[in-house]
Motif scaffolding. Sequence first.
Motif, PDB file in Angstrom:
ATOM      1  N   UNK A  38       0.862  -1.249  -0.048  1.00 45.53           N
ATOM      2  CA  UNK A  38       0.100  -0.228  -0.018  1.00 45.53           C
ATOM      3  C   UNK A  38       0.830   1.198  -0.079  1.00 45.53           C
ATOM      4  N   UNK A  39       0.528   2.292  -0.480  1.00 47.56           N
ATOM      5  CA  UNK A  39       0.932   3.600  -0.605  1.00 47.56           C
ATOM      6  C   UNK A  39       0.054   4.983  -0.503  1.00 47.56           C
ATOM      7  N   UNK A  40       0.551   5.678   0.185  1.00 48.02           N
ATOM      8  CA  UNK A  40      -0.128   7.061   0.042  1.00 48.02           C
ATOM      9  C   UNK A  40       0.765   8.351  -0.193  1.00 48.02           C
ATOM     10  N   UNK A  41       0.190   9.371  -0.535  1.00 51.41           N
ATOM     11  CA  UNK A  41       1.073  10.432  -1.232  1.00 51.41           C
ATOM     12  C   UNK A  41       0.539  11.502  -0.216  1.00 51.41           C
ATOM     13  N   UNK A  42       1.473  12.319   0.354  1.00 51.40           N
ATOM     14  CA  UNK A  42       1.327  13.259   1.510  1.00 51.40           C
ATOM     15  C   UNK A  42       2.053  14.446   0.806  1.00 51.40           C
ATOM     16  N   UNK A  43       1.275  15.550   0.655  1.00 53.23           N
ATOM     17  CA  UNK A  43       1.741  16.775   0.026  1.00 53.23           C
ATOM     18  C   UNK A  43       2.935  17.415   0.720  1.00 53.23           C
ATOM     19  N   UNK A  44       4.130  17.913   0.160  1.00 51.82           N
ATOM     20  CA  UNK A  44       4.885  18.758   0.808  1.00 51.82           C
ATOM     21  C   UNK A  44       4.599  20.149   1.150  1.00 51.82           C
ATOM     22  N   UNK A  45       3.844  20.694   0.340  1.00 47.72           N
ATOM     23  CA  UNK A  45       3.272  22.162   0.160  1.00 47.72           C
ATOM     24  C   UNK A  45       2.247  22.205   1.306  1.00 47.72           C
ATOM     25  N   UNK A  46       1.298  21.544   1.327  1.00 45.41           N
ATOM     26  CA  UNK A  46       0.131  22.002   2.241  1.00 45.41           C
ATOM     27  C   UNK A  46       0.098  20.914   3.239  1.00 45.41           C
ATOM     28  N   UNK A  47       0.762  19.668   3.478  1.00 42.16           N
ATOM     29  CA  UNK A  47       0.908  18.634   4.189  1.00 42.16           C
ATOM     30  C   UNK A  47      -0.532  18.095   4.440  1.00 42.16           C
ATOM     31  N   UNK A  48      -1.257  17.685   3.216  1.00 40.18           N
ATOM     32  CA  UNK A  48      -2.447  16.989   3.296  1.00 40.18           C
ATOM     33  C   UNK A  48      -2.202  15.831   2.181  1.00 40.18           C
ATOM     34  N   UNK A  49      -2.746  14.762   2.567  1.00 43.34           N
ATOM     35  CA  UNK A  49      -2.984  13.540   1.755  1.00 43.34           C
ATOM     36  C   UNK A  49      -3.416  13.759   0.316  1.00 43.34           C
ATOM     37  N   UNK A  50      -2.844  13.317  -0.625  1.00 43.89           N
ATOM     38  CA  UNK A  50      -3.424  13.669  -2.084  1.00 43.89           C
ATOM     39  C   UNK A  50      -4.334  12.493  -2.490  1.00 43.89           C
ATOM     40  N   UNK A  51      -4.493  11.322  -1.805  1.00 48.14           N
ATOM     41  CA  UNK A  51      -5.610  10.477  -2.237  1.00 48.14           C
ATOM     42  C   UNK A  51      -6.323  10.148  -0.908  1.00 48.14           C
TER      43      UNK A  51
END
Length: 94
Positions: A38-51
């Motif tokens: 499993x994988x999750x993408x975590x935004x580096x600009x807004x620190x929110x999950x992208x999915x």
Amino acid sequence: MSYSLKLPRRLKSAGWRVKIRDKERLELPHVTILHRARSWRFGLRDMQYLDLEPEPADIPDDLLTEVVAHIDDLRREWDAMYPGNRISGQAEHE
């Protein structure tokens, strides 16, 4: 070449990894949190999950704490890897 965040032994031995992968220069700046398949993408600009899937609640709090504690390092690594898609949103040549 990808970048891997060094995690505490307890998280690493439980199968968790945090990476900035290769060939993601056109995507929103993010780290990929991996656990087995499993994988999750975590935004580096807004620190929110992208999915929304898999469920972000499946990520242990102490792992997310590690990511946030090293957010400046992760942002620097992203900018070094992808100067045309910097966290600030400004390309290196601007």
